[in-house]
Design a protein around this motif. Structure first.
Motif, mmCIF file in Angstrom:
data_model
loop_
_atom_site.group_PDB
_atom_site.id
_atom_site.type_symbol
_atom_site.label_atom_id
_atom_site.label_comp_id
_atom_site.label_asym_id
_atom_site.label_seq_id
_atom_site.Cartn_x
_atom_site.Cartn_y
_atom_site.Cartn_z
ATOM 1 N N TRP A 71 0.865 -1.183 0.000
ATOM 2 C CA TRP A 71 0.000 0.000 0.000
ATOM 3 C C TRP A 71 0.900 1.231 0.000
ATOM 4 O O TRP A 71 1.776 1.368 0.864
ATOM 5 N N TYR A 93 3.252 -5.636 3.450
ATOM 6 C CA TYR A 93 3.090 -7.002 3.958
ATOM 7 C C TYR A 93 3.962 -7.919 3.115
ATOM 8 O O TYR A 93 3.823 -7.969 1.893
ATOM 9 N N GLU A 98 3.874 -7.975 8.572
ATOM 10 C CA GLU A 98 4.097 -6.574 8.225
ATOM 11 C C GLU A 98 5.585 -6.249 8.307
ATOM 12 O O GLU A 98 6.311 -6.796 9.145
ATOM 13 N N LEU A 113 -3.771 -4.681 8.074
ATOM 14 C CA LEU A 113 -4.570 -5.482 7.148
ATOM 15 C C LEU A 113 -5.432 -6.453 7.955
ATOM 16 O O LEU A 113 -5.179 -6.693 9.136
ATOM 17 N N MET A 118 -7.385 -12.304 4.481
ATOM 18 C CA MET A 118 -6.517 -12.325 3.300
ATOM 19 C C MET A 118 -6.614 -13.636 2.541
ATOM 20 O O MET A 118 -6.398 -13.678 1.334
ATOM 21 N N ILE A 123 -7.693 -7.514 0.837
ATOM 22 C CA ILE A 123 -6.462 -6.797 1.167
ATOM 23 C C ILE A 123 -6.768 -5.346 1.532
ATOM 24 O O ILE A 123 -5.948 -4.449 1.338
ATOM 25 N N SER A 124 -7.965 -5.106 2.069
ATOM 26 C CA SER A 124 -8.354 -3.757 2.483
ATOM 27 C C SER A 124 -7.427 -3.262 3.589
ATOM 28 O O SER A 124 -6.948 -4.038 4.423
ATOM 29 N N LEU A 125 -7.193 -1.962 3.599
ATOM 30 C CA LEU A 125 -6.291 -1.351 4.569
ATOM 31 C C LEU A 125 -7.073 -0.504 5.566
ATOM 32 O O LEU A 125 -7.896 0.327 5.171
ATOM 33 N N CYS A 140 -3.131 -0.002 -3.828
ATOM 34 C CA CYS A 140 -2.865 -1.360 -3.351
ATOM 35 C C CYS A 140 -2.322 -2.174 -4.526
ATOM 36 O O CYS A 140 -2.872 -2.134 -5.625
#
Length: 235
Positions: A71, A93, A98, A113, A118, A123-125, A140
Motif C-alpha cells: 500500500w 506485507y 508486516e 490489514l 486475506m 487486502i483492504s487497509l 494497493c
C-alpha cells in the motif's frame, strides 16, 4: 489418408496443418486474465480522528497470504536531489507479516490489514485516527500476482465537516482501472473471443481441406473403376 490425397493436395494441406498447429500453440500460450485487484470507484470520506477502511480485494477470491501486498501513495515521488531516497510505503506485507521498517513515519502503528480475511482475497487497509494530512490517493498492489490487473487506486478524503463516526466503512465497488497500473477488465473477454474465432476458422479450414482430398480420391477411384469396366466389356 490415401496417398493420392497427399500428392494432389500436399501444398494446401501442409499449409492448413501448419497454420492449425501454430494457432493451437498460440492459444495454449496465451494467458486468459482471471484474478483482478478491485478497489473502490468512489472516494472514501472521513472526519479527522476517524478510523477508515480503504477497500481492496481480489475477484474471484484468491488466497494472498503468501504474496507481497504493498500500500503506497502514488502521488509521492522520491526527492530527485537525493539519489538514496526511496518511496516509502503506507503499509507493506511480506513473508506473511508486516514490514514496519519501510513504512512512512506518519503511518507508524496506524495501519493494518485484515490478516484472517486475506485468505479470501481481502487486502483492504485500515488506517487509524486519520487527519487532513492523510488526504490523497492510495494504491494497493500485489507485484507477484499472475494477472495483468495487479493494482487498484482508492482515494481518501478527510473533511472536517464530515459527520464523525467511529469507523467509516464503504461497500466494495469496482475500481476504474488506472492506466499506469492495470489493463481494462474486458481484455480477457476480448482475447477469449478472438481465440474462439481463430479456432472456428481453423476448424472450417481443416474440414474443407480433408473434404477436398476425400472428394478427389473418390473421383479417381471411380474413374479407375469405370476404366476397368470399359476394358472388360471390350474384351
Amino acid at each position: 489418408m490415401c496417398t493420392c490425397c497427399l500428392d494432389s493436395k500436399k501444398p494446401s494441406f501442409i499449409v492448413a496443418l501448419w497454420t492449425f498447429i501454430l494457432c493451437s500453440e498460440f492459444i495454449v500460450r496465451t494467458p486468459v486474465q482471471a484474478v483482478m485487484v478491485i478497489g473502490s470507484s468512489l472516494p472514501i470520506f472521513a472526519a479527522p480522528g476517524d478510523d477508515v477502511i480503504l477497500p481492496c480485494h481480489l475477484k474471484p477470491m484468491f488466497d494472498v497470504q503468501g504474496l507481497t501486498v504493498e500500500w503506497s501513495k502514488p502521488d509521492l515521488k522520491p526527492d530527485p536531489s537525493d539519489r538514496l531516497s526511496r518511496v516509502e510505503y503506507v503499509h507493506l506485507y511480506r513473508d506473511r507479516k508486516e514490514v514496519p521498517d519501510m513504512k512512512m513515519a506518519s503511518y507508524f502503528r496506524r495501519t493494518e490489514l485484515f490478516m484472517d480475511a486475506m485468505k479470501h482475497g481481502n487486502i483492504s487497509l485500515k488506517i487509524l485516527n486519520v487527519s487532513e494530512e492523510d488526504n490523497g490517493r492510495y494504491r494497493c498492489f500485489i507485484p507477484k500476482l499472475r494477472s495483468r490487473v495487479k493494482a487498484a487506486v482508492v482515494e481518501l478524503v478527510v473533511d472536517p465537516d464530515f459527520a464523525k463516526t467511529s469507523t467509516t466503512e464503504m461497500p466494495l465497488h469496482f475500481q476504474t482501472p488506472d492506466p499506469q497500473d492495470t489493463t481494462p477488465a474486458n481484455a480477457g473477454r476480448s482475447r477469449v473471443s478472438v481465440v474462439a474465432v481463430v479456432i472456428t476458422f481453423m476448424s472450417v479450414l481443416v474440414v474443407v481441406a480433408f473434404s477436398a482430398c476425400f472428394s478427389r480420391c473418390l473421383h479417381q477411384k471411380l474413374n479407375k473403376l469405370s476404366e476397368g469396366k470399359t476394358t472388360q466389356s471390350q474384351v
